[in-house]
Design a protein around this motif. Structure first.
Motif, PDB file in Angstrom:
ATOM      1  N   GLY A 250     -40.755  49.733  -5.766  1.00  0.00           N
ATOM      2  CA  GLY A 250     -39.928  50.559  -5.059  1.00  0.00           C
ATOM      3  C   GLY A 250     -38.618  49.787  -4.448  1.00  0.00           C
ATOM      4  N   THR A 251     -38.285  48.388  -5.093  1.00  0.00           N
ATOM      5  CA  THR A 251     -37.266  47.657  -4.828  1.00  0.00           C
ATOM      6  C   THR A 251     -35.875  48.456  -4.829  1.00  0.00           C
ATOM      7  N   GLU A 252     -34.901  48.477  -3.907  1.00  0.00           N
ATOM      8  CA  GLU A 252     -33.595  49.056  -4.059  1.00  0.00           C
ATOM      9  C   GLU A 252     -32.935  48.764  -5.190  1.00  0.00           C
ATOM     10  N   ASP A 253     -32.342  49.655  -6.065  1.00  0.00           N
ATOM     11  CA  ASP A 253     -31.360  49.480  -7.110  1.00  0.00           C
ATOM     12  C   ASP A 253     -32.211  48.784  -8.326  1.00  0.00           C
ATOM     13  N   SER A 254     -33.585  48.630  -8.156  1.00  0.00           N
ATOM     14  CA  SER A 254     -34.420  47.907  -9.501  1.00  0.00           C
ATOM     15  C   SER A 254     -34.258  48.879 -10.690  1.00  0.00           C
ATOM     16  N   VAL A 255     -34.309  50.326 -10.637  1.00  0.00           N
ATOM     17  CA  VAL A 255     -34.275  51.179 -11.779  1.00  0.00           C
ATOM     18  C   VAL A 255     -33.012  50.771 -12.412  1.00  0.00           C
ATOM     19  N   HIS A 256     -31.920  50.585 -11.615  1.00  0.00           N
ATOM     20  CA  HIS A 256     -30.640  50.628 -12.196  1.00  0.00           C
ATOM     21  C   HIS A 256     -30.428  49.361 -12.978  1.00  0.00           C
ATOM     22  N   GLN A 257     -31.273  48.075 -12.420  1.00  0.00           N
ATOM     23  CA  GLN A 257     -30.767  46.910 -12.996  1.00  0.00           C
ATOM     24  C   GLN A 257     -31.664  46.562 -14.003  1.00  0.00           C
ATOM     25  N   MET A 258     -33.009  47.392 -14.053  1.00  0.00           N
ATOM     26  CA  MET A 258     -33.670  47.287 -15.557  1.00  0.00           C
ATOM     27  C   MET A 258     -33.072  47.967 -16.685  1.00  0.00           C
ATOM     28  N   ARG A 259     -32.435  49.038 -16.160  1.00  0.00           N
ATOM     29  CA  ARG A 259     -31.581  49.600 -17.123  1.00  0.00           C
ATOM     30  C   ARG A 259     -30.609  49.010 -17.818  1.00  0.00           C
ATOM     31  N   VAL A 260     -29.773  48.191 -16.914  1.00  0.00           N
ATOM     32  CA  VAL A 260     -28.618  47.108 -17.289  1.00  0.00           C
ATOM     33  C   VAL A 260     -29.441  46.068 -18.261  1.00  0.00           C
ATOM     34  N   ALA A 261     -30.465  45.572 -17.805  1.00  0.00           N
ATOM     35  CA  ALA A 261     -31.110  44.400 -18.691  1.00  0.00           C
ATOM     36  C   ALA A 261     -31.408  45.271 -20.092  1.00  0.00           C
ATOM     37  N   THR A 262     -31.841  46.203 -20.195  1.00  0.00           N
ATOM     38  CA  THR A 262     -32.165  46.939 -21.287  1.00  0.00           C
ATOM     39  C   THR A 262     -31.196  47.303 -22.415  1.00  0.00           C
ATOM     40  N   ARG A 263     -29.980  47.659 -21.676  1.00  0.00           N
ATOM     41  CA  ARG A 263     -28.723  47.781 -22.194  1.00  0.00           C
ATOM     42  C   ARG A 263     -28.268  46.359 -23.016  1.00  0.00           C
ATOM     43  N   ARG A 264     -28.320  45.541 -22.115  1.00  0.00           N
ATOM     44  CA  ARG A 264     -27.653  44.131 -22.567  1.00  0.00           C
ATOM     45  C   ARG A 264     -28.633  43.693 -23.801  1.00  0.00           C
ATOM     46  N   LEU A 265     -29.956  43.681 -23.833  1.00  0.00           N
ATOM     47  CA  LEU A 265     -30.547  43.612 -24.937  1.00  0.00           C
ATOM     48  C   LEU A 265     -30.246  44.347 -26.307  1.00  0.00           C
ATOM     49  N   ARG A 266     -30.285  45.419 -26.115  1.00  0.00           N
ATOM     50  CA  ARG A 266     -29.652  46.360 -27.056  1.00  0.00           C
ATOM     51  C   ARG A 266     -28.425  45.842 -27.824  1.00  0.00           C
ATOM     52  N   SER A 267     -27.283  45.828 -26.620  1.00  0.00           N
ATOM     53  CA  SER A 267     -26.128  45.206 -26.998  1.00  0.00           C
ATOM     54  C   SER A 267     -25.974  44.209 -27.868  1.00  0.00           C
ATOM     55  N   ALA A 268     -26.779  42.994 -27.575  1.00  0.00           N
ATOM     56  CA  ALA A 268     -26.914  41.811 -28.132  1.00  0.00           C
ATOM     57  C   ALA A 268     -27.439  41.928 -29.456  1.00  0.00           C
ATOM     58  N   PHE A 269     -28.310  42.820 -29.657  1.00  0.00           N
ATOM     59  CA  PHE A 269     -28.882  43.182 -31.163  1.00  0.00           C
ATOM     60  C   PHE A 269     -27.619  43.578 -31.989  1.00  0.00           C
ATOM     61  N   ARG A 270     -26.946  44.605 -31.383  1.00  0.00           N
ATOM     62  CA  ARG A 270     -25.875  44.897 -32.310  1.00  0.00           C
ATOM     63  C   ARG A 270     -24.851  44.104 -32.400  1.00  0.00           C
TER      64      ARG A 270
END
Length: 516
Positions: A250-270
């Motif tokens: 339940g750490t603050e902003d962790s959901v958003h930061q997890m989403r950012v890491a997910t997007r960075r991975l996908r972006s790197a693949f492309r």
């Protein structure tokens, strides 16, 4: 129930075997008014991990310890060098679910089993301030470690620890002062970050073992495009897993930061499709898109709620008519209902765990293309500039579209392209250096401007809905209309500023700097 403590400590060892097995005299250290001896404790801890030591690889320790004032289960999560969060649970026969759930993304379907037993005889002293406040605890530990299971060895050593007391506010200044005294007394900073790390190193079976890193190094020469892209993917995967634990806590902003890491991975693949085979990364990218969408299901509503709250706070009281604040509270509360329960169910789901397995498999055996062996500056600069060209096309289209919903859509597409160009440049920084850093900053500026525009679009949509409900209830919609007008002006300001922001960000010399 689990309790959490922030552990800030430093570990030391003797410079030679002949050094004394006791702490040097710490009386008179700057800030320390008195040193009291608190006796000795016999500590007996069993450390748990998977057979392939996934927790240890991430710097995480899980133990069941008896003896001393804090007997129980302890899960330690790394925060920074010398800083860990310790999450405690009462003694029980098996690993408490409150702790095992926090490392589910690391462990997945593997078993947590006893790995090492560490017994310590701890001689404890307290460092006190002038008012008798406990500032820190210093200890000398005589340690024996035994690897459990077949083929395990044993090791013995003496180590010293200094741990800040919680809530003292002394910071690292006290630790620095104590360290100076310890170094003068013949000690040195420990090579191992934890007892477990040292125990694993000194009780390991003596056999050669090819590591994943060695295998990867053979396939991707140092300094090559593949070397840099895979290093970036490893960092983002580590960030994803660290954020997973934060979300579960339940750490603050962790959901958003997890989403950012997910997007960075996908972006790197492309972006780096010349380095990694898209036939292999495509399906994984689709799963990352699914995960980002699930994590972001409530993010837009959160952004709008915060924006409305700030907008209302900026109005004088004479312009706030009707129960506007109550309506905004109801709107904000709507995003919170069931969100945490839904996200936790997602993280425990088989689809998500399979995605993590797929990421590990790709990093273990990366689908490298011939360009992966080429020098990184050449390949990475080309990929960044390709994403820039894509962004330029979208900005040009948006600027040529008349006002209205179609322009809003075009600007949103340009925003997504700006984010991808920014992520591409971020990944290239280790290879391209300052030019990539500068390019990243410029792309971030474009993304921020377009992001503010898109937030205004979403906020105005929410305001229309809120105004319709207020009108139907016979309430004044004056304040909601005022907020709508201000949001409309913010969007107009962003559209007015875009040509100049883009002109500065798209100068030829900035792109030329990227080329090796």
């Amino acid at each position: 129930m689990a309790d959490t403590l922030r552990e800030i400590e430093r570990k030391y060892e003797a410079t030679d075997a002949a050094a004394a097995a006791s702490l040097p005299d710490l009386s008179g250290v700057n800030g320390v008014a008195a040193v009291t001896h608190e006796g000795t404790h016999e500590l007996d801890a069993v450390y748990y991990d998977t057979a392939d030591q996934r927790l240890a690889a991430a710097g995480i320790t899980l133990r069941r310890r008896t003896g001393g004032p804090d007997a129980g289960w302890h899960l330690k999560l790394p925060v920074a060098p010398g800083v860990r969060d310790e999450i405690r649970a009462p003694l029980s026969p098996g690993v408490p679910r409150a702790l095992s759930s926090l490392v589910r993304a690391r462990v997945r379907h593997a078993e947590l089993a006893p790995l090492v037993r560490i017994r310590s005889r701890r001689d404890v002293s307290h460092l006190l301030g002038a008012d008798g406040t406990l500032l820190a605890e210093a200890s000398a530990d005589s340690v024996r470690a035994d690897r459990l299971g077949d083929g395990g060895g044993s090791a013995r050593w003496t180590e010293f620890e200094v741990e800040l007391a919680g809530g003292t506010g002394t910071g690292t200044a006290l630790l620095d002062a104590v360290e100076e005294r310890l170094l003068d007394g013949g000690l040195r900073p420990s090579d191992a970050p934890s007892k477990l790390a040292r125990a694993l190193a000194e009780t390991a079976e003596k056999r050669k073992k090819k590591t994943k890193q060695a295998k990867q190094a053979k396939e991707t020469p140092k300094g090559s495009a593949g070397d840099h892209v895979l290093a970036y993917l490893h960092r983002q995967t580590d960030a994803l897993l660290a954020c997973d634990t934060g979300v579960r806590r339940g750490t603050e902003d962790s959901v958003h930061q997890m989403r950012v890491a997910t997007r960075r991975l996908r972006s790197a693949f492309r972006t780096y499709r010349d380095v990694l085979d898209r036939e292999a990364t495509g399906p994984l990218g689709a799963e990352l898109q699914w995960l980002a969408g699930e994590l972001g299901a409530d993010r837009d509503r959160e952004v709008v709620a915060d924006r409305l709250k700030d907008g209302l706070a900026g109005l004088p009281g004479t312009l706030v008519l009707g129960p506007v604040r109550a309506r905004l509270r109801i709107f904000a509360a709507g995003r919170a209902r069931g969100t945490r329960k839904r996200v936790l169910a997602l993280l425990d789901g088989e689809r998500y765990l399979a995605l993590l397995d797929a990421l590990d498999a790709l990093l273990d055996a990366p689908p490298l293309l011939p360009a992966a062996a080429h020098p990184a500056p050449e390949v990475l600069a080309g990929a960044v500039l390709r994403d820039y060209k894509r962004l330029a096309g979208r900005v040009e289209k948006a600027l040529g579209t008349g006002p209205g919903p179609q322009r809003d859509t075009a600007l949103h597409e340009a925003r997504k392209a700006a984010k991808r160009a920014r992520y591409a440049a971020e990944a290239a920084v280790p290879a391209l250096g300052k030019p990539a850093k500068r390019f990243t900053a410029r792309m971030k500026g474009v993304q921020t401007l377009l992001g503010d525009h898109q937030d205004s679009v979403m906020t105005r949509t929410a305001l229309r809905t809120l105004a319709a409900r207020a009108h139907a209830a016979g309430e004044s919609t004056f304040t909601l209309g005022l907020l709508y007008g201000r949001e409309e002006q913010r969007a107009a300001d962003a559209e007015r500023d875009l040509p100049e922001v883009w002109r500065k960000a798209s100068r030829k010399r900035y792109r030329a700097d990227l080329r090796p």
